[in-house]
Scaffold this motif. Sequence first.
Motif, PDB file in Angstrom:
ATOM      1  N   TYR A   1      54.075  44.263  55.023  1.00 46.19           N
ATOM      2  CA  TYR A   1      52.854  43.668  55.557  1.00 46.19           C
ATOM      3  C   TYR A   1      52.870  42.134  55.430  1.00 46.19           C
ATOM      4  O   TYR A   1      52.268  41.431  56.234  1.00 46.19           O
ATOM      5  N   ALA A   2      53.558  41.633  54.396  1.00 50.72           N
ATOM      6  CA  ALA A   2      53.680  40.168  54.280  1.00 50.72           C
ATOM      7  C   ALA A   2      54.648  39.612  55.310  1.00 50.72           C
ATOM      8  O   ALA A   2      54.485  38.500  55.798  1.00 50.72           O
ATOM      9  N   SER A   3      55.704  40.409  55.656  1.00 51.62           N
ATOM     10  CA  SER A   3      56.718  39.933  56.588  1.00 51.62           C
ATOM     11  C   SER A   3      56.237  39.988  58.030  1.00 51.62           C
ATOM     12  O   SER A   3      56.537  39.108  58.830  1.00 51.62           O
ATOM     13  N   ILE A   4      55.510  41.057  58.400  1.00 52.34           N
ATOM     14  CA  ILE A   4      55.079  41.195  59.797  1.00 52.34           C
ATOM     15  C   ILE A   4      53.569  41.111  59.934  1.00 52.34           C
ATOM     16  O   ILE A   4      53.003  41.529  60.935  1.00 52.34           O
ATOM     17  N   GLY A   5      52.916  40.540  58.931  1.00 58.70           N
ATOM     18  CA  GLY A   5      51.468  40.401  58.990  1.00 58.70           C
ATOM     19  C   GLY A   5      51.002  39.332  58.037  1.00 58.70           C
ATOM     20  O   GLY A   5      51.763  38.449  57.639  1.00 58.70           O
ATOM     21  N   ASN A   6      49.741  39.431  57.675  1.00 56.27           N
ATOM     22  CA  ASN A   6      49.165  38.433  56.777  1.00 56.27           C
ATOM     23  C   ASN A   6      48.975  38.964  55.367  1.00 56.27           C
ATOM     24  O   ASN A   6      48.210  38.405  54.575  1.00 56.27           O
ATOM     25  N   GLY A   7      49.622  40.078  55.061  1.00 57.71           N
ATOM     26  CA  GLY A   7      49.521  40.681  53.739  1.00 57.71           C
ATOM     27  C   GLY A   7      48.603  41.867  53.695  1.00 57.71           C
ATOM     28  O   GLY A   7      48.791  42.784  52.890  1.00 57.71           O
ATOM     29  N   SER A   8      47.596  41.848  54.568  1.00 54.88           N
ATOM     30  CA  SER A   8      46.658  42.980  54.598  1.00 54.88           C
ATOM     31  C   SER A   8      46.673  43.683  55.948  1.00 54.88           C
ATOM     32  O   SER A   8      46.349  44.875  56.019  1.00 54.88           O
ATOM     33  N   SER A   9      47.019  42.962  56.997  1.00 52.04           N
ATOM     34  CA  SER A   9      47.085  43.558  58.335  1.00 52.04           C
ATOM     35  C   SER A   9      48.396  43.141  58.987  1.00 52.04           C
ATOM     36  O   SER A   9      48.893  42.037  58.750  1.00 52.04           O
ATOM     37  N   THR A  10      48.947  44.016  59.833  1.00 54.80           N
ATOM     38  CA  THR A  10      50.152  43.640  60.576  1.00 54.80           C
ATOM     39  C   THR A  10      49.777  42.722  61.731  1.00 54.80           C
ATOM     40  O   THR A  10      48.662  42.768  62.246  1.00 54.80           O
ATOM     41  N   GLN A  11      50.723  41.804  62.124  1.00 56.12           N
ATOM     42  CA  GLN A  11      50.515  40.890  63.252  1.00 56.12           C
ATOM     43  C   GLN A  11      51.580  41.142  64.306  1.00 56.12           C
ATOM     44  O   GLN A  11      52.071  40.223  64.946  1.00 56.12           O
ATOM     45  N   LEU A  12      51.880  42.372  64.538  1.00 56.29           N
ATOM     46  CA  LEU A  12      52.936  42.759  65.460  1.00 56.29           C
ATOM     47  C   LEU A  12      52.459  43.906  66.309  1.00 56.29           C
ATOM     48  O   LEU A  12      51.992  44.931  65.780  1.00 56.29           O
ATOM     49  N   SER A  13      52.532  43.709  67.655  1.00 55.45           N
ATOM     50  CA  SER A  13      52.169  44.781  68.581  1.00 55.45           C
ATOM     51  C   SER A  13      53.325  44.958  69.554  1.00 55.45           C
ATOM     52  O   SER A  13      53.752  44.004  70.201  1.00 55.45           O
ATOM     53  N   VAL A  14      53.845  46.133  69.683  1.00 58.19           N
ATOM     54  CA  VAL A  14      54.984  46.406  70.570  1.00 58.19           C
ATOM     55  C   VAL A  14      54.605  47.409  71.652  1.00 58.19           C
ATOM     56  O   VAL A  14      55.459  48.071  72.225  1.00 58.19           O
ATOM     57  N   SER A  15      53.331  47.477  71.984  1.00 52.76           N
ATOM     58  CA  SER A  15      52.890  48.436  72.991  1.00 52.76           C
ATOM     59  C   SER A  15      53.185  47.915  74.393  1.00 52.76           C
ATOM     60  O   SER A  15      53.013  46.737  74.682  1.00 52.76           O
ATOM     61  N   SER A  16      53.675  48.778  75.265  1.00 58.34           N
ATOM     62  CA  SER A  16      53.907  48.509  76.694  1.00 58.34           C
ATOM     63  C   SER A  16      54.807  47.305  76.958  1.00 58.34           C
ATOM     64  O   SER A  16      54.475  46.419  77.769  1.00 58.34           O
ATOM     65  N   PRO A  17      55.973  47.171  76.331  1.00 59.50           N
ATOM     66  CA  PRO A  17      56.864  46.051  76.665  1.00 59.50           C
ATOM     67  C   PRO A  17      57.531  46.269  78.016  1.00 59.50           C
ATOM     68  O   PRO A  17      57.735  47.402  78.440  1.00 59.50           O
ATOM     69  N   ALA A  18      57.876  45.161  78.706  1.00 61.05           N
ATOM     70  CA  ALA A  18      58.585  45.207  79.984  1.00 61.05           C
ATOM     71  C   ALA A  18      60.008  44.700  79.785  1.00 61.05           C
ATOM     72  O   ALA A  18      60.318  44.027  78.790  1.00 61.05           O
TER      73      ALA A  18
END
Length: 414
Positions: free
Chosen positions: A35-52
Amino acid sequence: MSKQAINVGSTANDNTGSTLRAGGQIINSNFDELYASIGNGSSTQLSVSSPALNQVLKFTGSQFEPADLGTLTSSLDVNGNSIISAANGDITINPNGTGDIILSYGTATATFDGGTNILDVSGVLQYKNEFSTIGAAPAAATYPGYYYTVDGDDNPYVNINITAGGTGDVRAKLITEYSSVNLLSDIDTTTTAPTNGQVLKWSTSGGKWLPADDDSGLSSVNVFQTLNADTGSVTADSQSDSVTFTGGTDITTTISGDVITIAFSGTIPTTFAALSDSDMSGTAQFGNPTQGDSLFWNGSDWIVTRSPMVWWEVNANGTSDFTFNGPGFSSTANDPDLYVYRGFTYAFDNSIQGGAHPFRIQSTQGLAGNPYTAGQSGSGTNVLYWTVPLDAPNTLYYQCTIHAAMQGSINVVS
């Protein structure tokens, strides 16, 4: 930190693995790191939905999402790779507004100026503008100012708008060292070919220069066109026109055969007194010259002086000062103390002020001072000449006879 693993023991419930609490801590630590690597420690900051296809993860300000790569954030180093398009697609470089496209190569730079639409190349621009046929060349109206050549044609072309005769946009041939003079529209050497010794003459009826004999229609040729003198000139206006050479004052002219002789018949001055800008007469300022005299310029003539001459220009600063300029003064001085040598002659040129500020030398100071006139000639309202007597007092004074403040001292030295 490195990933932590839960020890599950050798067999189930053999009490050799991690405790339930220790396992939970390991799980929490691993999730905290994710969560620290891909977010702010409490929430993720990564969305991979519907890539083109070919999209990248771009940060939106709150999280990373699939999106096209639309902005470079650093210099693009292709390092031996090419920028290509697929399916015959275009590659467009489009600066905003009047922005320039700048290409740097070697030590040169090419600038596509977005404000002026001018391509400025600092190096050498090489290009090929040769077409297989004239019909393959760009149209004159569409590409005005375009220069090009045609394979097999000895003359280059330029697309140009010709105003003469309302011709408009045309492909105009350019004349080179390999061209015929007949390419010019007002010369015709093909209808009637020139023969040896002929020249081009203007035909008013045909409106062209045509080959013709050099002496066609002439019984003789003017021997001169225009002769110019220091004053005036003459131009031949007929086959029989002639020129007359006439001498002026003290000048005689003679023609013998093909030789024109212009001679001076006057008298060359042999004495200085005979010159027009000298005055050696007895009525001059210091009379006729005698042995040991020198010459000085009094503003209109060269006249004699009996001693070394110093000429001072005298003027006024209102009614408070005389001003002096001349030898010994680096700049204009107000009421300076003067130093004069016994036996020398001094000219006080007060011609500008004249009667407004009469200049006088005195033995005592003040408007009522005693005039000192020994060795003087001329006038204090024009030019006052003063040859300082050998027995002159050591101290004298100069004074405006109208204004008391305009005065100074004269120191007489040997």
